[in-house]
Enzyme design. Structure first.
Site, PDB file in Angstrom:
ATOM      1  N   HIS A 118     -53.325 -18.195 -20.313  1.00  0.00           N
ATOM      2  CA  HIS A 118     -53.114 -16.884 -19.330  1.00  0.00           C
ATOM      3  C   HIS A 118     -54.323 -17.262 -18.291  1.00  0.00           C
ATOM      4  O   HIS A 118     -54.813 -16.003 -17.906  1.00  0.00           O
ATOM      5  CB  HIS A 118     -53.158 -15.712 -19.957  1.00  0.00           C
ATOM      6  CG  HIS A 118     -52.183 -14.703 -19.637  1.00  0.00           C
ATOM      7  ND1 HIS A 118     -50.826 -14.607 -20.223  1.00  0.00           N
ATOM      8  CD2 HIS A 118     -52.200 -13.869 -18.256  1.00  0.00           C
ATOM      9  CE1 HIS A 118     -50.208 -13.688 -19.383  1.00  0.00           C
ATOM     10  NE2 HIS A 118     -51.055 -13.281 -18.383  1.00  0.00           N
ATOM     11  N   ILE A 152     -56.167 -25.255 -13.702  1.00  0.00           N
ATOM     12  CA  ILE A 152     -55.768 -26.494 -13.008  1.00  0.00           C
ATOM     13  C   ILE A 152     -56.277 -26.397 -11.334  1.00  0.00           C
ATOM     14  O   ILE A 152     -55.829 -25.549 -10.584  1.00  0.00           O
ATOM     15  CB  ILE A 152     -54.259 -27.142 -12.896  1.00  0.00           C
ATOM     16  CG1 ILE A 152     -53.929 -27.354 -14.156  1.00  0.00           C
ATOM     17  CG2 ILE A 152     -54.006 -27.955 -11.655  1.00  0.00           C
ATOM     18  CD1 ILE A 152     -54.274 -28.609 -14.474  1.00  0.00           C
TER      19      ILE A 152
END
Ligand SMILES: Cc1cc2nc3c(=O)[nH]c(=O)nc-3n(C[C@H](O)[C@H](O)[C@H](O)COP(=O)(O)O)c2cc1C
Length: 221
Positions: A118, A152
């Site tokens: 998350h 990312i």
């Protein structure tokens, strides 16, 4: 997912009606993480949010804690099957951090595993999503595709995720940052920049295709 199955049905009906191709069931956040910055900043969710309107209705209140209170507090493998049977759509289980949970999800009929913590926004101190990826990918062993997210920020991160067993890499905050700074153009520039970095990383690492990236060997310290 709501405690109230009729609310879930209403969401699923709407999703099927607009032609979605899969249902993503988030299993790692039955309540919100404790975010001190939100308290310091006196952050309030801009409610009602369109996607939560039905849950807000069911909770008969508009506070985020009411909305979480209306959310299912236990999400079980049977729920994967129930959603798949109801919608006839593939169900992807999001928020997996443990190979046993990936296995349970697949046994329950999940057609995709989304390895995610998350974005580190829920369980403070939990493991980095990337550190969980490789062992989960080994266990999944290509039976279903793996989506990966949480952290990312660079093309090289995309490369490492693919080389560690991900089939798809997802982004959240970089997209939101792009949106906040430059609207649609901002989002596009984030994606283009990430792709540019990814292509540079591929060339420097000697990988010509994504399939070659997936076979790349990473050295871990
Ligand atoms: C503002 C915000 C709202 C989010 N809401 C949800 C949500 O409703 N359901 C969900 O599964 N994940 C939600 N997430 C988590 C993202 O889907 C994603 O897993 C995570 O943010 C990925 O990490 P990244 O932001 O580092 O790319 C949210 C993330 C952000 C930043």
């Amino acid at each position: 997912m709501s405690k109230d199955w009729s609310v879930n049905q209403a969401w699923l009906d709407e999703a099927v009606q607009v032609g979605v191709k899969a249902i993503i069931l988030t299993v790692d956040s039955t309540l919100g993480g404790y975010r001190e910055a939100d308290i310091v900043n006196n952050f309030q969710f801009p409610l009602p949010m369109g996607n939560l309107a039905k849950l807000a209705e069911a909770s008969q209140g508009l506070g985020i804690s009411d909305i979480y209170a209306a959310a299912a507090q236990k999400i079980l493998p049977e729920d994967v099957k129930r959603i798949a049977d109801y919608t006839h759509l593939p169900v992807i289980v999001k928020g997996v951090q443990d190979p046993d949970d990936a296995e349970a999800a697949i046994q329950a009929g999940a057609q995709g595993i989304w390895v995610s913590n998350h974005g580190g926004r829920q369980l403070n101190g939990g493991p980095a999503s990337f550190d969980a990826l490789e062992t989960i990918a080994k266990r999944v062993d290509k039976r279903v595709p793996i989506i990966f997210d949480s952290g990312i920020r660079r093309g090289s991160h995309v490369f490492k995720a693919l080389a560690s067993g991900a089939d798809v890499v997802a982004l959240a905050r970089p997209i939101i940052y792009g949106l906040a700074l430059g609207g649609a153009q901002g989002v596009q520039s984030v994606v283009e920049h990430l792709n540019k970095e990814f292509r540079i990383t591929m060339q420097l690492a000697g990988a010509q295709t994504v399939e070659e990236v997936k076979k790349a060997k990473l050295i871990r310290h």
